[in-house]
Design a protein around this motif. Structure first.
Motif, short mmCIF file in Angstrom:
data_model
loop_
_atom_site.label_atom_id
_atom_site.label_comp_id
_atom_site.label_asym_id
_atom_site.label_seq_id
_atom_site.Cartn_x
_atom_site.Cartn_y
_atom_site.Cartn_z
N ASP A 55 23.67 68.23 65.81
CA ASP A 55 24.74 69.23 65.89
C ASP A 55 24.41 70.31 66.93
O ASP A 55 25.31 70.85 67.57
N PHE A 58 25.62 68.94 70.05
CA PHE A 58 27.09 69.00 70.06
C PHE A 58 27.60 70.41 70.35
O PHE A 58 28.52 70.60 71.14
N VAL A 59 26.99 71.40 69.70
CA VAL A 59 27.46 72.78 69.84
C VAL A 59 27.31 73.26 71.29
O VAL A 59 28.18 73.97 71.80
N GLU A 97 25.46 81.04 66.81
CA GLU A 97 25.19 79.75 66.20
C GLU A 97 24.03 79.04 66.90
O GLU A 97 23.19 78.42 66.25
N ILE A 148 38.43 71.04 65.21
CA ILE A 148 36.96 70.92 65.18
C ILE A 148 36.36 72.01 64.29
O ILE A 148 35.48 71.74 63.45
N GLU A 149 36.83 73.23 64.44
CA GLU A 149 36.32 74.34 63.63
C GLU A 149 36.75 74.18 62.16
O GLU A 149 35.96 74.41 61.23
N TYR A 152 34.66 71.79 59.82
CA TYR A 152 33.41 72.37 59.31
C TYR A 152 33.70 73.45 58.27
O TYR A 152 33.00 73.56 57.26
N TRP A 177 29.55 78.24 58.03
CA TRP A 177 30.93 77.81 58.31
C TRP A 177 31.87 78.02 57.12
O TRP A 177 33.08 77.96 57.27
N GLU A 228 34.71 63.21 63.78
CA GLU A 228 33.97 63.97 62.75
C GLU A 228 33.40 63.01 61.69
O GLU A 228 32.26 63.17 61.27
N PHE A 231 30.50 61.30 63.13
CA PHE A 231 29.37 62.23 63.25
C PHE A 231 28.63 62.35 61.92
O PHE A 231 27.39 62.31 61.87
C1 LIG Z 1 30.31 67.87 64.86
C2 LIG Z 1 30.75 69.28 64.70
N1 LIG Z 1 32.04 69.54 64.44
C3 LIG Z 1 32.47 70.79 64.28
C4 LIG Z 1 31.61 71.86 64.40
C5 LIG Z 1 32.14 73.25 64.17
O1 LIG Z 1 31.81 74.14 65.07
C6 LIG Z 1 30.26 71.57 64.69
N2 LIG Z 1 29.33 72.55 64.79
N3 LIG Z 1 29.87 70.27 64.82
#
Ligand SMILES: Cc1ncc(CO)c(N)n1
Length: 239
Positions: A55, A58-59, A97, A148-149, A152, A177, A228, A231
């Motif tokens: 993550d 990803f971020v 973050e 996306i937000e 989470y 989150w 998602e 992931f």
């Molecule tokens: C995979 C993923 N999706 C959403 C968020 C939300 O910011 C994150 N940190 N990572």
């Protein structure tokens, strides 16, 4: 506002209409076994550490995507609505973050510099990159950003509900989150997305180019939910 858009606004907006329509995949993304395992305290810590490292990668990609959305907001809206402030606030959150991920990684013994992105992560990052292009409409980009937000937010808030067995050492992760402030921020993003989607829907009625935008936003929203799920699967080691 009139016609279809007005109808949809009355029911809570275009986004809620789409979430009802694609409910199963939405549940798949926000109530994934990985999240349910955190919530009932049975999470496997090697999965958690894997998620943490992936993550973080990803971020970092998401920051670039957020910057592209900010530019679209600045270009395409007159900003009487304050869209750029909301997005900028989100980016400030991402700055925190990233620092948090570094701290958390050292706490859990995850070596971020040695973490390589796995397949599902690579595909998700490639998807984000495709949406950073100036050709992608602001309406589509902000819908994706919200989704996306929101995944989470919904997922981790679920772990903080009363009568859950979320382990104390994971409470802080879920707070990141799942807290109310993040919930309000997601609500602000959703309002922006709904406003633009309803505008696209109105444009459709008067025969402008809204159709493509609406269709593309819906398709990309579903893609976010699929990424998602993948992931979470990757984090659990099932992908
Ligand atoms: C995979 C993923 N999706 C959403 C968020 C939300 O910011 C994150 N940190 N990572």
């Amino acid at each position: 506002m009139e016609g279809k858009a007005k109808e949809e606004a009355g029911k809570g907006g275009v986004i809620d209409t789409w979430l009802r329509k694609h409910r199963l995949i939405y549940i798949g993304a926000t109530r994934h076994p990985f999240i349910l395992a955190i919530r009932d305290g049975t999470v496997n810590y090697s999965s958690f550490k894997k998620w943490l490292g992936q993550d973080y990668i990803f971020v970092r990609e998401f920051v670039a995507f957020a910057a592209s959305v900010l530019i679209k907001a600045w270009k395409e809206s007159d900003d009487s609505e304050g869209d750029t402030e909301v997005i900028l606030g989100g980016m400030a959150g991402l700055h925190d973050e990233i620092a948090w991920f570094k701290k958390e990684a050292s706490k859990w013994g995850v070596e971020l510099s040695e973490t390589v992105p796995q397949k599902a992560n690579q595909l998700y990052c490639r998807f984000l990159e495709s949406l950073m292009s100036p050709e992608v409409d602001y309406t589509v980009a902000i819908t994706v950003f919200w989704a996306i937000e929101a995944v989470y937010q919904e997922s981790f808030a679920h772990c903080l509900e009363p009568d859950t067995n979320t382990p104390p050492e994971l409470q802080e992760v879920c707070q990141r989150w799942g807290n109310d402030g993040f919930g309000q921020y997601c609500h602000s993003l959703k309002k922006i997305a709904n406003r633009l989607l309803e505008k696209a829907s109105d444009d459709l009625i008067v025969g402008k180019a809204g159709d493509d935008v609406l269709k593309k936003a819906e398709v990309e929203l579903i893609r976010v939910l699929e990424h998602e799920v993948e992931f979470w699967n990757m984090s659990r080691g099932t992908a």
